[in-house]
Design a protein around this motif. Structure first.
Motif, PDB file in Angstrom:
ATOM      1  N   ASN A  93       0.827  -1.208   0.000  1.00  0.00           N
ATOM      2  CA  ASN A  93       0.000   0.000   0.000  1.00  0.00           C
ATOM      3  C   ASN A  93       0.863   1.261   0.000  1.00  0.00           C
ATOM      4  OD1 ASN A  93      -2.349  -1.510   0.028  1.00  0.00           O
ATOM      5  ND2 ASN A  93      -2.800  -1.156   2.181  1.00  0.00           N
ATOM      6  N   VAL A  94       1.932   1.251   0.804  1.00  0.00           N
ATOM      7  CA  VAL A  94       2.792   2.433   0.889  1.00  0.00           C
ATOM      8  C   VAL A  94       3.561   2.630  -0.420  1.00  0.00           C
ATOM      9  CG1 VAL A  94       4.774   3.463   2.089  1.00  0.00           C
ATOM     10  CG2 VAL A  94       2.887   2.462   3.387  1.00  0.00           C
ATOM     11  N   GLU A  95       3.945   1.555  -1.071  1.00  0.00           N
ATOM     12  CA  GLU A  95       4.555   1.706  -2.401  1.00  0.00           C
ATOM     13  C   GLU A  95       3.608   2.451  -3.335  1.00  0.00           C
ATOM     14  OE1 GLU A  95       7.345  -2.312  -2.538  1.00  0.00           O
ATOM     15  OE2 GLU A  95       5.298  -2.393  -3.335  1.00  0.00           O
ATOM     16  N   ASN A  96       2.337   2.104  -3.290  1.00  0.00           N
ATOM     17  CA  ASN A  96       1.359   2.773  -4.144  1.00  0.00           C
ATOM     18  C   ASN A  96       1.113   4.220  -3.710  1.00  0.00           C
ATOM     19  OD1 ASN A  96       0.766   0.728  -6.071  1.00  0.00           O
ATOM     20  ND2 ASN A  96      -0.358  -0.365  -4.505  1.00  0.00           N
ATOM     21  N   ILE A  97       1.086   4.468  -2.409  1.00  0.00           N
ATOM     22  CA  ILE A  97       0.903   5.834  -1.898  1.00  0.00           C
ATOM     23  C   ILE A  97       2.056   6.721  -2.364  1.00  0.00           C
ATOM     24  CG2 ILE A  97       0.881   7.251   0.201  1.00  0.00           C
ATOM     25  CD1 ILE A  97      -0.505   4.762   1.582  1.00  0.00           C
ATOM     26  N   ILE A  98       3.271   6.225  -2.218  1.00  0.00           N
ATOM     27  CA  ILE A  98       4.444   7.012  -2.631  1.00  0.00           C
ATOM     28  C   ILE A  98       4.473   7.170  -4.143  1.00  0.00           C
ATOM     29  CG2 ILE A  98       6.971   7.034  -2.695  1.00  0.00           C
ATOM     30  CD1 ILE A  98       6.884   5.780   0.143  1.00  0.00           C
ATOM     31  N   ALA A  99       4.068   6.139  -4.883  1.00  0.00           N
ATOM     32  CA  ALA A  99       3.996   6.252  -6.345  1.00  0.00           C
ATOM     33  C   ALA A  99       3.031   7.366  -6.751  1.00  0.00           C
ATOM     34  CB  ALA A  99       3.566   4.917  -6.956  1.00  0.00           C
ATOM     35  N   ILE A 100       1.900   7.444  -6.083  1.00  0.00           N
ATOM     36  CA  ILE A 100       0.925   8.503  -6.377  1.00  0.00           C
ATOM     37  C   ILE A 100       1.537   9.874  -6.100  1.00  0.00           C
ATOM     38  CG2 ILE A 100      -1.265   9.531  -5.619  1.00  0.00           C
ATOM     39  CD1 ILE A 100      -2.238   6.570  -5.164  1.00  0.00           C
ATOM     40  N   SER A 130       9.074   8.717 -18.695  1.00  0.00           N
ATOM     41  CA  SER A 130       9.320   7.682 -19.711  1.00  0.00           C
ATOM     42  C   SER A 130       8.197   6.649 -19.737  1.00  0.00           C
ATOM     43  CB  SER A 130      10.670   6.998 -19.477  1.00  0.00           C
ATOM     44  OG  SER A 130      10.625   6.137 -18.347  1.00  0.00           O
ATOM     45  N   LYS A 131       7.426   6.571 -18.651  1.00  0.00           N
ATOM     46  CA  LYS A 131       6.310   5.610 -18.553  1.00  0.00           C
ATOM     47  C   LYS A 131       4.970   6.277 -18.290  1.00  0.00           C
ATOM     48  CE  LYS A 131       8.686   1.731 -18.722  1.00  0.00           C
ATOM     49  NZ  LYS A 131       8.509   0.735 -19.755  1.00  0.00           N
ATOM     50  N   VAL A 132       4.986   7.496 -17.743  1.00  0.00           N
ATOM     51  CA  VAL A 132       3.744   8.162 -17.326  1.00  0.00           C
ATOM     52  C   VAL A 132       3.682   9.539 -17.980  1.00  0.00           C
ATOM     53  CG1 VAL A 132       2.409   9.033 -15.365  1.00  0.00           C
ATOM     54  CG2 VAL A 132       3.782   6.957 -15.107  1.00  0.00           C
ATOM     55  N   PRO A 133       2.818   9.705 -18.973  1.00  0.00           N
ATOM     56  CA  PRO A 133       2.715  11.018 -19.626  1.00  0.00           C
ATOM     57  C   PRO A 133       2.008  12.031 -18.725  1.00  0.00           C
ATOM     58  CG  PRO A 133       1.070   9.526 -20.521  1.00  0.00           C
ATOM     59  CD  PRO A 133       1.916   8.715 -19.562  1.00  0.00           C
ATOM     60  N   ILE A 145       0.141   4.305 -11.783  1.00  0.00           N
ATOM     61  CA  ILE A 145       0.520   4.005 -10.403  1.00  0.00           C
ATOM     62  C   ILE A 145       1.317   2.704 -10.361  1.00  0.00           C
ATOM     63  CG2 ILE A 145      -0.347   3.455  -8.090  1.00  0.00           C
ATOM     64  CD1 ILE A 145      -2.811   5.292  -8.847  1.00  0.00           C
ATOM     65  N   ASP A 146       0.851   1.692 -11.086  1.00  0.00           N
ATOM     66  CA  ASP A 146       1.563   0.407 -11.132  1.00  0.00           C
ATOM     67  C   ASP A 146       2.976   0.586 -11.690  1.00  0.00           C
ATOM     68  OD1 ASP A 146      -0.679  -0.873 -10.114  1.00  0.00           O
ATOM     69  OD2 ASP A 146      -1.321  -1.663 -12.064  1.00  0.00           O
ATOM     70  N   ASN A 147       3.122   1.387 -12.751  1.00  0.00           N
ATOM     71  CA  ASN A 147       4.436   1.609 -13.359  1.00  0.00           C
ATOM     72  C   ASN A 147       5.405   2.265 -12.374  1.00  0.00           C
ATOM     73  OD1 ASN A 147       4.197   0.503 -15.950  1.00  0.00           O
ATOM     74  ND2 ASN A 147       3.189   2.321 -16.733  1.00  0.00           N
ATOM     75  N   VAL A 148       4.949   3.293 -11.682  1.00  0.00           N
ATOM     76  CA  VAL A 148       5.846   4.001 -10.757  1.00  0.00           C
ATOM     77  C   VAL A 148       6.100   3.159  -9.506  1.00  0.00           C
ATOM     78  CG1 VAL A 148       6.202   6.105  -9.409  1.00  0.00           C
ATOM     79  CG2 VAL A 148       5.226   6.246 -11.700  1.00  0.00           C
ATOM     80  N   ALA A 149       5.109   2.422  -9.026  1.00  0.00           N
ATOM     81  CA  ALA A 149       5.340   1.515  -7.898  1.00  0.00           C
ATOM     82  C   ALA A 149       6.384   0.462  -8.280  1.00  0.00           C
ATOM     83  CB  ALA A 149       4.038   0.860  -7.454  1.00  0.00           C
ATOM     84  N   HIS A 150       6.334  -0.011  -9.509  1.00  0.00           N
ATOM     85  CA  HIS A 150       7.343  -0.966 -10.000  1.00  0.00           C
ATOM     86  C   HIS A 150       8.732  -0.311  -9.996  1.00  0.00           C
ATOM     87  CE1 HIS A 150       9.113  -4.231 -12.315  1.00  0.00           C
ATOM     88  NE2 HIS A 150       9.619  -3.309 -13.126  1.00  0.00           N
ATOM     89  N   MET A 151       8.794   0.958 -10.413  1.00  0.00           N
ATOM     90  CA  MET A 151      10.075   1.681 -10.387  1.00  0.00           C
ATOM     91  C   MET A 151      10.628   1.769  -8.959  1.00  0.00           C
ATOM     92  SD  MET A 151       9.312   4.881 -12.905  1.00  0.00           S
ATOM     93  CE  MET A 151       8.887   4.656 -14.628  1.00  0.00           C
ATOM     94  N   LEU A 152       9.748   1.963  -7.998  1.00  0.00           N
ATOM     95  CA  LEU A 152      10.172   2.009  -6.592  1.00  0.00           C
ATOM     96  C   LEU A 152      10.680   0.646  -6.135  1.00  0.00           C
ATOM     97  CD1 LEU A 152       7.282   4.135  -5.068  1.00  0.00           C
ATOM     98  CD2 LEU A 152       9.709   4.743  -5.045  1.00  0.00           C
ATOM     99  N   ARG A 153       9.887  -0.397  -6.405  1.00  0.00           N
ATOM    100  CA  ARG A 153      10.229  -1.757  -5.956  1.00  0.00           C
ATOM    101  C   ARG A 153      11.542  -2.255  -6.554  1.00  0.00           C
ATOM    102  NH1 ARG A 153       4.853  -2.485  -6.317  1.00  0.00           N
ATOM    103  NH2 ARG A 153       4.933  -3.259  -8.439  1.00  0.00           N
ATOM    104  N   THR A 154      11.798  -1.890  -7.809  1.00  0.00           N
ATOM    105  CA  THR A 154      12.977  -2.410  -8.505  1.00  0.00           C
ATOM    106  C   THR A 154      14.198  -1.504  -8.361  1.00  0.00           C
ATOM    107  OG1 THR A 154      12.259  -1.378 -10.579  1.00  0.00           O
ATOM    108  CG2 THR A 154      11.576  -3.677 -10.181  1.00  0.00           C
TER     109      THR A 154
END
Length: 166
Positions: A93-100, A130-133, A145-154
């Motif tokens: 959830n926090v990954e998604n919050i920070i991605a937002i 590069s992923k989110v216009p 949100i999924d793209n940026v959360a993935h950027m955080l996780r990886t």
């Protein structure tokens, strides 16, 4: 663990509130290009707030729900496995919050063009873009949100900033 991580989500959501609130940020309401017609980041802020609230429930101690098991041979069960699963959900959830928050921060930078921020923040901006216009009108934000959360996780976000920290 869950309480500490959840607090990071609380802080991120509060920064997001300050960013999308025109009274505080002096930016357009919800960072929308056409406030009143487009929602901008109103719904993503609601999503962030909902995840923060969900985390508050998930932070309830699992050990409070102990139940006698094994024909009363185990009178106190730690519920450690359940606590670990709840903690993992809080992290997600926090990954998604920070991605937002990151997406909204990039959107805020759009309102300051042609000015730029610092080199490390510009690196994050370029990576995210590069992923989110830019949000020029309402659209389904879940893939962003999924793209940026993935950027955080990886570690991609950290990797974009790391060269500037040396």
């Amino acid at each position: 663990l869950a309480i500490g991580v959840a607090e990071l989500g609380n802080i991120s959501e509060r920064r997001l509130e300050r960013l999308v609130n025109p009274t505080i940020s002096e930016l357009p309401a919800f960072l929308a290009y056409d406030p009143g017609l487009d929602s901008g980041h109103m719904i993503t802020h609601c999503t962030s707030a909902a995840l923060v609230s969900e985390n508050k429930v998930l932070c309830h101690p699992a050990s409070n729900d102990t139940i006698s098991t094994s024909a009363s041979k185990e009178d106190h069960v730690s519920m450690g496995g359940f606590a670990a699963r709840k903690s993992m959900k809080v992290v997600e959830n926090v990954e998604n919050i920070i991605a937002i928050e990151i997406i909204a921060a990039c959107e805020a930078l759009e309102h300051f063009k042609p000015n730029k921020s610092t080199p490390p923040l510009n690196a994050v901006y370029e990576l995210v873009r590069s992923k989110v216009p830019p949000l020029l009108g309402d659209r389904h934000m879940s893939p962003d949100i999924d793209n940026v959360a993935h950027m955080l996780r990886t570690g991609q976000i950290t990797g974009a900033v790391e060269p500037f920290l040396k």
